[in-house]
Scaffold this active site. Sequence first.
Site, PDB file in Angstrom:
ATOM      1  N   GLY A 233      -9.075 -14.500 -14.927  1.00  0.00           N
ATOM      2  CA  GLY A 233     -10.546 -14.746 -15.038  1.00  0.00           C
ATOM      3  C   GLY A 233     -11.285 -13.997 -15.872  1.00  0.00           C
ATOM      4  N   SER A 234     -12.427 -13.991 -15.738  1.00  0.00           N
ATOM      5  CA  SER A 234     -13.405 -13.253 -16.777  1.00  0.00           C
ATOM      6  C   SER A 234     -13.450 -11.688 -16.142  1.00  0.00           C
ATOM      7  CB  SER A 234     -14.910 -13.706 -16.627  1.00  0.00           C
ATOM      8  OG  SER A 234     -15.231 -13.729 -15.342  1.00  0.00           O
ATOM      9  N   GLY A 238     -13.620 -10.271 -12.305  1.00  0.00           N
ATOM     10  CA  GLY A 238     -12.264  -9.364 -11.969  1.00  0.00           C
ATOM     11  C   GLY A 238     -12.829  -8.123 -11.647  1.00  0.00           C
ATOM     12  N   CYS A 289      -6.829 -16.815 -22.857  1.00  0.00           N
ATOM     13  CA  CYS A 289      -7.092 -15.519 -22.608  1.00  0.00           C
ATOM     14  C   CYS A 289      -6.452 -14.864 -23.792  1.00  0.00           C
ATOM     15  CB  CYS A 289      -6.577 -14.932 -21.189  1.00  0.00           C
ATOM     16  SG  CYS A 289      -4.893 -15.596 -21.086  1.00  0.00           S
ATOM     17  N   GLU A 385     -15.335 -11.497 -26.679  1.00  0.00           N
ATOM     18  CA  GLU A 385     -14.379 -12.686 -26.563  1.00  0.00           C
ATOM     19  C   GLU A 385     -15.399 -13.981 -26.474  1.00  0.00           C
ATOM     20  OE1 GLU A 385     -13.177 -13.577 -22.562  1.00  0.00           O
ATOM     21  OE2 GLU A 385     -11.265 -13.962 -23.344  1.00  0.00           O
TER      22      GLU A 385
HETATM   23  P1  NAD Z   1     -14.354 -16.900 -14.064  1.00  0.00           P
HETATM   24  O1  NAD Z   1     -13.947 -15.216 -13.666  1.00  0.00           O
HETATM   25  O2  NAD Z   1     -15.459 -17.276 -13.861  1.00  0.00           O
HETATM   26  O3  NAD Z   1     -13.451 -17.570 -12.688  1.00  0.00           O
HETATM   27  C1  NAD Z   1     -12.194 -17.512 -12.380  1.00  0.00           C
HETATM   28  C2  NAD Z   1     -12.056 -17.713 -11.146  1.00  0.00           C
HETATM   29  O4  NAD Z   1     -12.672 -16.934 -10.140  1.00  0.00           O
HETATM   30  C3  NAD Z   1     -12.511 -19.222 -10.591  1.00  0.00           C
HETATM   31  O5  NAD Z   1     -11.424 -19.793  -9.669  1.00  0.00           O
HETATM   32  C4  NAD Z   1     -13.789 -18.792  -9.814  1.00  0.00           C
HETATM   33  O6  NAD Z   1     -14.141 -19.882  -8.734  1.00  0.00           O
HETATM   34  C5  NAD Z   1     -13.311 -17.510  -9.351  1.00  0.00           C
HETATM   35  N1  NAD Z   1     -14.435 -16.687  -8.787  1.00  0.00           N
HETATM   36  C6  NAD Z   1     -15.893 -16.674  -9.650  1.00  0.00           C
HETATM   37  N2  NAD Z   1     -16.552 -15.796  -9.132  1.00  0.00           N
HETATM   38  C7  NAD Z   1     -16.022 -15.231  -8.294  1.00  0.00           C
HETATM   39  C8  NAD Z   1     -16.165 -14.366  -7.068  1.00  0.00           C
HETATM   40  N3  NAD Z   1     -17.442 -13.705  -6.968  1.00  0.00           N
HETATM   41  N4  NAD Z   1     -15.216 -13.897  -6.044  1.00  0.00           N
HETATM   42  C9  NAD Z   1     -14.201 -14.508  -6.089  1.00  0.00           C
HETATM   43  N5  NAD Z   1     -13.891 -15.367  -7.041  1.00  0.00           N
HETATM   44  C10 NAD Z   1     -14.622 -15.845  -7.811  1.00  0.00           C
HETATM   45  O7  NAD Z   1     -13.586 -17.261 -15.270  1.00  0.00           O
HETATM   46  P2  NAD Z   1     -13.341 -18.625 -15.930  1.00  0.00           P
HETATM   47  O8  NAD Z   1     -14.653 -18.639 -16.714  1.00  0.00           O
HETATM   48  O9  NAD Z   1     -13.019 -19.689 -14.977  1.00  0.00           O
HETATM   49  O10 NAD Z   1     -12.141 -18.365 -17.054  1.00  0.00           O
HETATM   50  C11 NAD Z   1     -12.576 -17.715 -18.279  1.00  0.00           C
HETATM   51  C12 NAD Z   1     -11.964 -16.435 -18.419  1.00  0.00           C
HETATM   52  O11 NAD Z   1     -10.702 -15.919 -17.870  1.00  0.00           O
HETATM   53  C13 NAD Z   1     -11.875 -15.795 -19.612  1.00  0.00           C
HETATM   54  O12 NAD Z   1     -12.497 -14.585 -19.896  1.00  0.00           O
HETATM   55  C14 NAD Z   1     -10.697 -15.558 -19.882  1.00  0.00           C
HETATM   56  O13 NAD Z   1     -10.373 -14.637 -20.878  1.00  0.00           O
HETATM   57  C15 NAD Z   1      -9.826 -15.210 -18.608  1.00  0.00           C
HETATM   58  N6  NAD Z   1      -8.452 -15.711 -18.643  1.00  0.00           N
HETATM   59  C16 NAD Z   1      -7.532 -14.745 -18.685  1.00  0.00           C
HETATM   60  C17 NAD Z   1      -6.363 -14.890 -18.505  1.00  0.00           C
HETATM   61  C18 NAD Z   1      -5.328 -13.765 -18.438  1.00  0.00           C
HETATM   62  O14 NAD Z   1      -4.012 -14.072 -18.171  1.00  0.00           O
HETATM   63  N7  NAD Z   1      -5.525 -12.550 -19.248  1.00  0.00           N
HETATM   64  C19 NAD Z   1      -5.926 -16.331 -18.291  1.00  0.00           C
HETATM   65  C20 NAD Z   1      -6.722 -17.254 -18.386  1.00  0.00           C
HETATM   66  C21 NAD Z   1      -8.148 -16.823 -18.396  1.00  0.00           C
END
Ligand code: NAD
Length: 483
Positions: A233-234, A238, A289, A385
């Site tokens: 995720g973001s 992370g 990503c 990004e």
């Molecule tokens: P996000 O970080 O908002 O959410 C990802 C997940 O984390 C979701 O399931 C969300 O519910 C959960 N989450 C959110 N807040 C949390 C918290 N406080 N504690 C625990 N879990 C929580 O990301 P997004 O907007 O869904 O995805 C987009 C981002 O993900 C982009 O930055 C992208 O580059 C990245 N991404 C990376 C990869 C990779 O393999 N490197 C792959 C796909 C997406």
Amino acid sequence: MTVTELWFDPSLCFIDGAWVPPAEGQTLPLANPSNGEEIGQIARGTAPDIEAAVQAAEAARDGAWGRMPAADRGRLLARLGRLVQDRAEDLARIEAQDVGKPLKQARADALALARYMEFYGGAADKLHGETIPYMDGYTVYTLREAHGVTGHIVPWNYPMQIIGRSVGAALATGNACVLKPAEDACLTALAFAALAQEAGLPAGALNVVPGLGAEAGAALSGHPRVQHISFTGSVGVGAAIQAAAAPNVVPVTLELGGKSPQIVFDDADLGAALPFLVNAGIQNAGQTCSASSRILVQRGVLEEVTARMAERYGALRVGPALDDLEVGPLISARQKGIVESFLARGSDLTVAAQGDLSAAVDGGHYVAPTLFSGVAADHPLARDEIFGPVQVIIPFDTEEEAIAIANGTDYGLVASVWSRDGARQMRLARQIRAGQVFLNNYGAGGGVELPFGGVGKSGHGREKGFEAMYGFTTLKTVAAYHG
Ligand code: NAD
């Protein structure tokens, strides 16, 4: 298949091999990004559901699943892979309606999920330790052991691929999983759980708790009895997850964002490069990503590359996922707002071309794919990004300059080099800071067998391939003195 014809109830959690309502009885609405219509309600799982899922996973770890021979685990995963393959069209249609991705991209994701299960099913009994020469009178060997209960927090952009690489490798190595899919797109995670049930996975080996990040996600990442967290995720979330897991001192794998470059030298085979240059930027509407959002072009071919990319952009049609055009909508109004604010920050730049929005429908979250040319490497659109169908062309003169620009962001996920010069390919492969470097190709998201992950703000740890299985195990050294 429409989401009203699902073979599971999306308003339930899957815990301990059973479909159960969330403990606090709440649900969240689910919308179709192609038209904004509500398509169902999903469970809003919270801390008590995560606790129940962890308990179920612990029982599986200590019971049938944990004791199962690796070959039998592998057979179960392979069977699950075949079920995924058989239902690939249904899964693709569900994903298209949930994520907004064009059908052919959703089909590729479903087949990738099947392939992950095939790969990790086959690999399950091929991971082993070593014997180590030591002092006289000793026999020393290592054991690769599952962490135990693993938590998997997944984003909305590639649910099937990310579940495949993360949960697949964790199950293959004997971990019991608690999966928290994204609140914006969790249907294929639940479909996968239903297929796992059909395949005969023991109760508790895989548990799925949909819900909000701040509720179910936070409960999972800070849970004191979870032994490994895998997050995609973001960057901000992370970092929060790593901090939440820190008091428990458990390993965390972070797969975060990127600003991945493709570097085109004067001697490149442009005919081969062009489809990759554009597709790697607009696939899944740029919400990838490993999207290649920066195209670095040497001056000798700058005009030609810009013109040929612009021609392709002009032919990109944007529309509803089920119409299966080149580009679908973004996931949400929020994501559309983020991308539009980036486009506004590019008002000082030259727009080389934009895609065709005439097939877009009301209520959907559409933006025109946009190619900017002649962009300076330090412009915000060339550094941050965007997570939308936006690419920038950055000119350069020398190899050294190209390397400096490629390495000039906070990220380091994927890069590619287009050149016929073999020595240059080798030099750049070493000097570019990234988890993956492609030479005369680009693999956004593909390659089940290829270790994947980032450096810098793109994260740490590796998923995919055998490397992921090392990450989902811990190594024990046994030193026996026998005289
Ligand atoms: P996000 O970080 O908002 O959410 C990802 C997940 O984390 C979701 O399931 C969300 O519910 C959960 N989450 C959110 N807040 C949390 C918290 N406080 N504690 C625990 N879990 C929580 O990301 P997004 O907007 O869904 O995805 C987009 C981002 O993900 C982009 O930055 C992208 O580059 C990245 N991404 C990376 C990869 C990779 O393999 N490197 C792959 C796909 C997406």
